[in-house]
Write an enzyme that holds these catalytic residues in place. Sequence first.
Site, PDB file in Angstrom:
ATOM      1  CG  HIS A  44     -81.509  -6.213  41.263  1.00  0.00           C
ATOM      2  ND1 HIS A  44     -81.255  -6.962  40.145  1.00  0.00           N
ATOM      3  CD2 HIS A  44     -82.402  -5.256  40.863  1.00  0.00           C
ATOM      4  CE1 HIS A  44     -81.964  -6.519  39.126  1.00  0.00           C
ATOM      5  NE2 HIS A  44     -82.656  -5.461  39.528  1.00  0.00           N
ATOM      6  N   GLY A  82     -80.188   0.315  37.300  1.00  0.00           N
ATOM      7  CA  GLY A  82     -79.101  -0.002  36.374  1.00  0.00           C
ATOM      8  C   GLY A  82     -78.476  -1.364  36.559  1.00  0.00           C
ATOM      9  N   GLY A 119     -74.968  -5.787  34.844  1.00  0.00           N
ATOM     10  CA  GLY A 119     -74.801  -7.235  34.778  1.00  0.00           C
ATOM     11  C   GLY A 119     -74.490  -7.725  33.377  1.00  0.00           C
TER      12      GLY A 119
END
Length: 385
Positions: free
Chosen positions: A212, A217, A222
Amino acid sequence: MKISQFQSGNFQSINAFNYQYFLPNDINQLFEIDDSLIQVQMEKSTRLLGELNAMARMVPNIDLFIMSFINNEATQSSKIEGTQTAIEDSFKKESDIKIEQKDDWLEVNLYIKAITEAINKLDEMPISTRLIKQIHEILLSSGRGVKKMPGEFRTSQNWIGGNNIDTADFIPPHHDFVNKLMGDLENFLHSQHLVPDIIKIAIIHYQFETIHPFLDGNGRVGRILIPLYLVSNNLLSKPLLYMSAFFETNKNSYYQKLMKVRMDNELSNWLLFFLKGVEQTAKHSIEILNDVLNLKDNLTETIRENTGNRANNNLRLLEKLFQMPFINVEDVRVQLEVSSATAKNIVDDLVRVEILKELTENKRNRLFAFRPYLNLLNKPFPEYE
């Protein structure tokens, strides 16, 4: 390392604070697939990708339809994050969007811009942390995310779920580790022969969501990495496979299986889920392309049989509608380079044969929808079995 022996990482404490973050292990290593179920599912998924590739070669002007797949991906991926924009709205101009829907519309359109530019940039640069940051910068360039460090890895702790860090469902690694972890992920991206590509992108997606690396976003970035990787590594010749609809339809399973890797080292179950998603998504995309081809053939015949000497211009507009399924008379005039009167006649013809449907009752600036096509793009996605 054998997949069955995968160790995801461990939880670490910060003495000054009352929480634990998860520090994932590096992934840039050789993986041995020692699960026959994964082997079988990998073969099915790879075969379906091959069929999707073959289908793409059969479809004339396939690039006409790619934007519709991207628009659908943008709405589904944003929906996972709580954005409520229907696919038909994603095609509309901002001037046609209600004020209360504009923030959601903007996020979806930034997603469309991000993935389109990223695909185009594959010709000049490989997937890398540099490209990942550029994708993120576009995604958060305006709207709700503009103050969340667009294009930069985070320099503070974030968390997933819950109203604050104390009630979080998951706390990613401390920001001091982000650059090192993303460097390892990039090395794995570029490593050769460590694992089949379709397995590699499943591991990359898991690791990226676990790191992360951005304040906001992360989910959208991802998910964009999946079609980028498939195209850049020649598993697909065209960007036609987008998995957000699968993840959205199976949202609980998606989050649970990611968490089970972190908590219980269950990489095999995540890989099976991801591979099944590739299979179902490829199958769904093939069905939609088949439906689109049949629709185009049927509507071409309808236009030729029912619109007389304007058929040629009407067919020219039909081609445009697969890229821009919302249109007004002025759009037709510009796109076809005809007079306003001719543009109005073309639109009237396609309304009469039920190819276009008027959405407004205004005498000026009337908006029309290519409803048969939009109905195909809204085809429900099957639940995970």
